[in-house]
Scaffold this active site. Structure first.
Site, PDB file in Angstrom:
ATOM      1  CG  ASN A 402      -8.647   1.088  -2.933  1.00 23.28           C
ATOM      2  OD1 ASN A 402      -8.908   1.569  -1.837  1.00 23.28           O
ATOM      3  ND2 ASN A 402      -7.426   0.691  -3.273  1.00 23.28           N
ATOM      4  CD  GLU A 403      -4.627   3.841  -2.075  1.00 25.31           C
ATOM      5  OE1 GLU A 403      -3.750   3.439  -2.842  1.00 25.31           O
ATOM      6  OE2 GLU A 403      -4.440   4.018  -0.865  1.00 25.31           O
ATOM      7  CG  ASN A 453      -7.510   3.824   1.264  1.00 25.11           C
ATOM      8  OD1 ASN A 453      -8.530   3.605   1.919  1.00 25.11           O
ATOM      9  ND2 ASN A 453      -7.327   3.332   0.045  1.00 25.11           N
ATOM     10  CE1 TYR A 459       3.642   2.068   2.094  1.00 25.40           C
ATOM     11  CE2 TYR A 459       1.277   2.288   2.438  1.00 25.40           C
ATOM     12  CZ  TYR A 459       2.371   1.523   2.059  1.00 25.40           C
ATOM     13  OH  TYR A 459       2.198   0.230   1.645  1.00 25.40           O
ATOM     14  CD1 TRP A 538      -3.465  -2.628   4.501  1.00 26.41           C
ATOM     15  CD2 TRP A 538      -5.574  -2.629   3.708  1.00 26.41           C
ATOM     16  NE1 TRP A 538      -3.466  -3.344   3.331  1.00 26.41           N
ATOM     17  CE2 TRP A 538      -4.743  -3.359   2.820  1.00 26.41           C
ATOM     18  CE3 TRP A 538      -6.928  -2.512   3.422  1.00 26.41           C
ATOM     19  CZ2 TRP A 538      -5.245  -3.966   1.660  1.00 26.41           C
ATOM     20  CZ3 TRP A 538      -7.412  -3.101   2.282  1.00 26.41           C
ATOM     21  CH2 TRP A 538      -6.568  -3.819   1.410  1.00 26.41           C
ATOM     22  CE  LYS A 559       1.093  -1.258   4.953  1.00 30.01           C
ATOM     23  NZ  LYS A 559       1.473  -2.046   3.747  1.00 30.01           N
TER      24      LYS A 559
HETATM   25  C1  GCB Z   1      -3.553   0.960   0.073  1.00 31.96           C
HETATM   26  C2  GCB Z   1      -4.293   0.074  -0.852  1.00 31.96           C
HETATM   27  C3  GCB Z   1      -4.152  -1.391  -0.475  1.00 31.96           C
HETATM   28  C4  GCB Z   1      -2.717  -1.695  -0.108  1.00 31.96           C
HETATM   29  C5  GCB Z   1      -2.325  -0.826   1.070  1.00 31.96           C
HETATM   30  C6  GCB Z   1      -0.865  -1.046   1.468  1.00 31.96           C
HETATM   31  O1  GCB Z   1      -3.836   2.106   0.222  1.00 31.96           O
HETATM   32  O2  GCB Z   1      -5.638   0.412  -0.981  1.00 31.96           O
HETATM   33  O3  GCB Z   1      -4.588  -2.182  -1.549  1.00 31.96           O
HETATM   34  O4  GCB Z   1      -2.510  -3.039   0.169  1.00 31.96           O
HETATM   35  O5  GCB Z   1      -2.483   0.507   0.759  1.00 31.96           O
HETATM   36  O6  GCB Z   1      -0.596  -1.868   2.325  1.00 31.96           O
HETATM   37  O7  GCB Z   1      -0.009  -0.397   0.875  1.00 31.96           O
END
Ligand code: GCB
Length: 589
Positions: A402-403, A453, A459, A538, A559
């Site tokens: 991931n990321e 993502n 953001y 998410w 979230k």
């Molecule tokens: C993301 C990550 C995740 C974070 C989320 C966030 O992209 O993969 O682990 O919790 O953003 O809420 O910032």
């Protein structure tokens, strides 16, 4: 189905615990009378780690337990099984060190046969350490790293002529669907076994498949083979199932079970039996029409979920886990990403039984270390995840990470190697990776499936949703198989504003109504993009992130569509329920 011949006892209760490092605590006669009494699943951060400020305990904790294994276990191999300890665990029995496991999310087991005294008092000691370790993924991540023995512990006695237990914690029986049509299904059953007797043996392996009602519908019995003492042997056989009933997502999550018996051919007596779930289904992904199950397009209305709970941390009970699935069912979810790690076995059991399509992954989050030890640990975690969960029909995708924040050589080489390992281990499933740097960056191209993502409205508040982004990427690379692995916004349940509009502040003012707006906009755009192979909110639930401060919710990521204590379904929950189910909101009697 043949009944299990194993003797298994739970070792969950009666532990002593101290949240500190103590020299010599592995010694059998060590005095632990001043330690607290706990049972596992247990974590040492559940009550005092969730107030924000990066102040929770990350260090060493010791657990000790006295127990008397039954004399009737004589003659069996004895395996001490831990379903999950975060994150480095050292284990002793009667002062003898059995070994160490590095990695917080996979199960692991040690052969304790020669250290245990049957019918007498024994002492198991476990040193658990939840500090970051330079060679263990994740090095960092947006969640609290709860410490302790946070899943179950058990002891299992297996006949020395039996299915192998030391196989990356896997069941030792692996089911591969080789063909599936309306007329028949063919399943290849690989059994990894071991003759641990002191003498040669003659063995037969019998594999049977039973339907939901327990009626045997397919069988294969191997020829007799001679196996030398202390030798491993694999058996591959094919079971044919006539007129198969498919596992078909939530509409019809039909399960067979497959059992393998290891039979002593000299006496005809079965010595070991392993039973696994079996679901027959065809899953595929197309760059323009998305995900299909059994030849029909299935829109994956997905969510991400962590494994934590208020006042329990990661020591989530079976009832709490069921409650989480009830909430997902209520909202109409049909796909789950177990971000960002392998979860407890009962999560996959529930997903199988309730028809969820699952993406599960290893915790390769944010960054890698450019060392051989880190690479070996990432591969180990991948093999553990795949072997331990191989037979769950719900799992469609293996996530390799991931990321990653940077796309350097070390990161790309590791992702490339992990994708290759998935192909070598499991040609029946697809690998995927959740990316957030440069849509065509190499990091997003190693796995079979791309995923992104994207936080439009959060953001990135310059756009109201992901539709334009998805169209652009699809037009630039029409062969790329694209999913939206994360999208969402914070939703405070104590902040309210009737008609919120951007900008909101991620760390302070983000009323619940704003979260709903982001989801309404996003979903309106996503639901018409059939080329996406999946979309995952998410997050389904608020979760613990000790370092976060979001105004009124210190120590949380808010979230979620449901609060951390599960007491409030936020407005966005009801929005998705209106989109994803046919259930009326109001029942008039
Ligand atoms: C993301 C990550 C995740 C974070 C989320 C966030 O992209 O993969 O682990 O919790 O953003 O809420 O910032």
């Amino acid at each position: 189905m043949p009944p299990s011949l194993r003797a298994s006892v739970s070792l969950d209760s009666g532990w002593r615990f101290l949240r500190a490092d103590v020299p010599g605590a592995e010694a059998p006669l060590f005095n632990d009378s001043s330690w607290s009494s706990v049972s596992v699943p247990h974590t040492w951060n559940a009550l005092d780690g969730q107030d924000g400020g990066s102040n929770y305990y990350r260090g060493i904790g010791w657990y000790r337990k006295h127990f008397t294994p039954a004399a009737s276990l004589a003659g069996r191999r004895l395996w001490l099984q831990f379903d999950g300890v975060n994150q480095v665990a050292d284990v002793w029995v009667n002062g003898v060190r059995l070994g160490q496991h590095r990695g917080g999310f996979a199960g692991f087991r040690f052969d304790a046969t020669s250290s245990l005294k049957l019918g007498q008092d024994n002492v198991v000691a476990v040193k658990a350490d939840n500090r970051a370790a330079a060679d263990v993924a994740p090095l960092s991540a947006d969640f609290t790293f709860f410490g302790g023995i946070y899943r179950h512990v058990s002891l299992t006695g297996v006949d020395p002529l039996g299915v192998r237990m030391g196989d990356y914690g896997g069941p030792g029986v692996y089911l591969r669907q080789r063909s599936l049509s309306d007329a028949s299904a063919s399943v290849e059953v690989t059994t990894r076994s071991w003759n641990n007797r002191g003498s040669a043996a003659r063995v037969r392996v019998r594999a049977v498949v039973a339907d939901h009602a327990g009626v045997v519908v397919g069988e294969s019995v191997s020829a007799v083979r001679s196996v030398n003492a202390a030798t491993g042997f694999d058996t591959v056989q094919t079971v044919t199932i006539p007129r198969p009933h498919r596992w078909n997502s939530k509409a019809d999550p039909y399960l067979y079970s497959a059992s393998v018996e290891i039979i002593d051919a000299d006496t005809g007596v079965a010595k070991d039996v392993v039973t696994q779930p079996l679901g027959l289904r065809l899953a595929s992904v197309d760059a323009s029409s998305g995900f299909s199950l059994n030849g029909k397009r299935l829109r994956l209305n997905g969510v991400n979920a962590h494994q934590d709970r208020q006042n329990a941390g990661w020591a989530v009970s079976a009832d709490q886990q069921r409650e989480d699935f009830d909430l997902m069912d209520e909202m109409g979810v049909n796909a789950l990403r177990t971000a960002h790690y392998q979860q407890a076995a009962n999560v996959y059991d529930l997903a199988d039984a309730r028809g969820y399509v699952v993406w599960t992954e290893i915790p390769l989050v944010n960054e890698v270390a450019d060392t051989a030890a880190f690479r070996a640990n990432a591969q180990q975690q991948l093999l553990e995840m795949i072997r331990q969960n191989f037979n769950h029909p719900s799992i469609a995708f293996w996530g390799i990470g991931n990321e990653q924040k940077t796309s350097n050589t070390a990161t790309n080489n590791l992702l490339r190697d992990l994708a290759a390992s998935v192909r070598a281990e499991d040609s029946g499933r697809l690998s995927t990776y959740a990316s957030h740097i440069g849509d065509l960056d190499p990091v997003s191209s190693h796995a079979d499936l791309a995923a992104y993502n994207k936080y439009y409205g959060w953001y990135d508040q310059s756009s109201t949703g992901p539709g334009a982004w998805a169209d652009r990427l699809h037009a630039r690379d029409p062969l790329r198989k694209i999913a939206l692995s994360e999208y969402g916004a914070g939703g405070s349940v104590v902040q309210h504003e009737e008609n919120p509009s951007p900008p909101v502040t991620t760390s302070r003012w983000h009323p619940e109504e704003y979260q709903t707006l982001v989801h309404e906009n996003s979903w309106a755009q996503l639901k018409t993009r059939d080329f996406l192979w999946g979309t995952f909110v998410w997050n389904m639930f608020d979760f613990a992130v000790d370092s976060r401060s979001e105004g009124d919710t210190l120590g949380r990521n808010d979230k979620g569509l449901v609060t951390y204590d599960r007491s409030v379904r936020k407005d966005a929950f009801w929005f998705y329920k209106s989109q994803w189910t046919d259930t009326p909101f109001v029942h008039l009697n």
